[in-house]
Design an enzyme around this catalytic site. Structure first.
Site, PDB file in Angstrom:
ATOM      1  N   HIS A  62       0.820  -1.212   0.000  1.00  0.00           N
ATOM      2  CA  HIS A  62       0.000   0.000   0.000  1.00  0.00           C
ATOM      3  C   HIS A  62       0.851   1.259   0.000  1.00  0.00           C
ATOM      4  O   HIS A  62       2.061   1.213   0.195  1.00  0.00           O
ATOM      5  CB  HIS A  62      -0.984   0.002   1.165  1.00  0.00           C
ATOM      6  N   CYS A  64       2.666  -4.900   6.662  1.00  0.00           N
ATOM      7  CA  CYS A  64       2.477  -4.671   5.226  1.00  0.00           C
ATOM      8  C   CYS A  64       3.768  -4.196   4.570  1.00  0.00           C
ATOM      9  O   CYS A  64       4.778  -4.000   5.234  1.00  0.00           O
ATOM     10  CB  CYS A  64       1.384  -3.629   5.008  1.00  0.00           C
TER      11      CYS A  64
END
Length: 166
Positions: A124, A141
């Protein structure tokens, strides 16, 4: 007078539209990305077509990047072979593409330890968040700049394998 009002209103709407993020979604018509390789130690991610590197990116990882993710909340980024399995155009981190962590073996191991394996692992952007907090700030992430996630979002298709190396 009616025409003038209509013209001014149209100009105002056009100006407002120009202020929006019209570049959030871009198109890509180059070679197919056949795999993604992430090297946690070097903080680098590569998009490949066969053995040709199409793009490379500096990345941020989980807050505790050493070692593989095993449990929810451990702050680690997974290691191993996964697949891109979903997209979130409304991500809190600009745009995001999902990674298929955890696999059934990881779920079974976590459960055997009385814990959860976790999930919601994505590549992301930042969306203005967490700037200045260091390079490893996610909950597990893989983070890139917003302009980079626009490219990645356009280039990478669901089902693309992602290899995450220590």
């Amino acid at each position: 007078m009616n025409r003038r009002t209509l013209l001014l209103g149209g100009c105002a709407l056009a100006s407002l539209a120009a202020c929006g993020d019209s570049g959030k979604f871009i198109t890509y018509d180059g070679p197919v990305v056949t795999q993604i390789q992430v090297f946690k130690t070097n903080r680098m991610m590569y998009l490949l077509h066969g053995d040709e590197v199409l793009k490379k990116y500096k990345i941020g990882l989980g807050g505790d990047p050493i070692g593989p993710k095993q449990f929810e909340g451990d702050g680690k980024t997974p290691e191993g072979l996964y697949y891109i399995n979903r997209r979130n155009p409304n991500s809190a981190y600009y745009l995001s593409i999902g990674i298929s962590y955890p696999n059934p073996q990881q779920v079974a191991y976590a459960q055997s330890q009385g814990k959860q394996a976790g999930g919601d692992i994505f590549i992301h952007g930042r969306d203005g968040k967490n700037k200045g907090l260091g390079r490893d700030w996610t909950a597990g992430c893989i983070a890139v700049k917003d302009k980079e996630i626009r490219e990645i979002y356009a280039m990478v298709q669901d089902g693309t394998p992602i290899f995450i190396f220590p």
